[in-house]
Scaffold this active site. Structure first.
Site, PDB file in Angstrom:
ATOM      1  CG  HIS A  98       1.189  -5.271   5.283  1.00 17.10           C
ATOM      2  ND1 HIS A  98       0.246  -4.514   5.937  1.00 17.10           N
ATOM      3  CD2 HIS A  98       1.830  -4.430   4.422  1.00 17.10           C
ATOM      4  CE1 HIS A  98       0.309  -3.263   5.494  1.00 17.10           C
ATOM      5  NE2 HIS A  98       1.263  -3.187   4.575  1.00 17.10           N
ATOM      6  CD  GLU A  99       4.369  -5.454   1.581  1.00 19.69           C
ATOM      7  OE1 GLU A  99       3.786  -4.938   0.605  1.00 19.69           O
ATOM      8  OE2 GLU A  99       4.784  -4.795   2.547  1.00 19.69           O
ATOM      9  CG  HIS A 102      -0.410  -3.543  -0.065  1.00 21.12           C
ATOM     10  ND1 HIS A 102      -1.318  -2.589   0.332  1.00 21.12           N
ATOM     11  CD2 HIS A 102       0.677  -3.392   0.748  1.00 21.12           C
ATOM     12  CE1 HIS A 102      -0.812  -1.888   1.338  1.00 21.12           C
ATOM     13  NE2 HIS A 102       0.393  -2.363   1.601  1.00 21.12           N
TER      14      HIS A 102
END
Length: 228
Positions: A98-99, A102
């Site tokens: 998920h990070e 980004h």
């Protein structure tokens, strides 16, 4: 001014937020004890995903705290909490991906991410000032000051709104990558676990926006009544 038609909905959302936080903790904890199919730590997953997306110059760093994971668009670093950095769990895998999602958004200059970054500092200040301006305006009978507080909080509410597509898109990218690389496992258990972890995290942002929207509507009502 304190109690109105928004008081009960705000209390309901507040309680719901606490329940969601508990759900996130339980979900993260459950899948934090389940190894992912490749036995890769969160740091391993993040590094592989970054490299495969042309982000070899983005470092993966360990930071203190629990669920303190984040991508820093200024320093261009993926920061993982100690547990997710070192543990080969389904939770660590999902959070790390998920990070990196980004980081990919930053690479392609995703409009919502760029807008959120530009809004963050001034709107965090405005959100803190808004209640003070509302109270000062009410006490001093300065309707204009109350409206300044409403405007400040309105922009802060928009920040929460812009955050939603940014977080949802990062989770979407994470799940697609994990499934394509077989990191979720052949049985689908890891896939369900990763989705559950990211869904629980997403609900916290939904609750945050709901709370900000209700508080904005409440402040708007107070300012309108001050005109009477």
């Amino acid at each position: 001014m304190i109690f109105d038609q928004y008081t009960i909905p705000i209390l309901i959302v507040f309680v719901a937020s606490l329940l969601i936080q508990g759900y996130l903790s339980r979900t993260y904890g459950r899948w934090g004890n389940v190894r992912n199919s490749r036995n890769m730590t969160g740091a391993d997953v993040a590094r592989m995903m970054l490299d495969e997306n042309g982000l070899r110059d983005v470092p993966v760093q360990m930071v203190p705290g629990q669920l303190s994971d984040h991508y820093d668009p200024i320093k261009k670093t993926v920061n993982l909490s100690e547990a997710n950095f070192t543990t080969p769990s389904v939770s660590a895998m999902a959070v790390a991906a998920h990070e990196v999602g980004h980081a990919i958004q930053d690479k392609i200059n995703m409009p919502a991410l760029v807008l959120r970054g530009r809004m963050a500092v001034p709107l965090s200040i405005g959100m803190n000032l808004a209640p003070l301006l509302m109270l000062a305006g009410a006490f001093l009978h300065l309707t204009g000051l109350m409206w300044v507080g409403v405007i400040f909080f309105g922009f802060a509410m928009l920040f929460h709104l812009v955050t939603l597509p940014v977080e949802f898109d990062a989770s979407r990218r994470a799940l697609i990558y994990l499934n394509e690389r077989g990191l979720s496992g052949a049985t689908g258990e890891g896939q369900a676990g990763a989705r559950n972890v990211l869904t629980a995290a997403a609900l916290t942002y939904v609750a945050g926006f709901a709370m900000a929207l209700l508080q904005f509507m409440q402040m708007l009502g107070w300012a309108n009544r001050s005109n009477d």
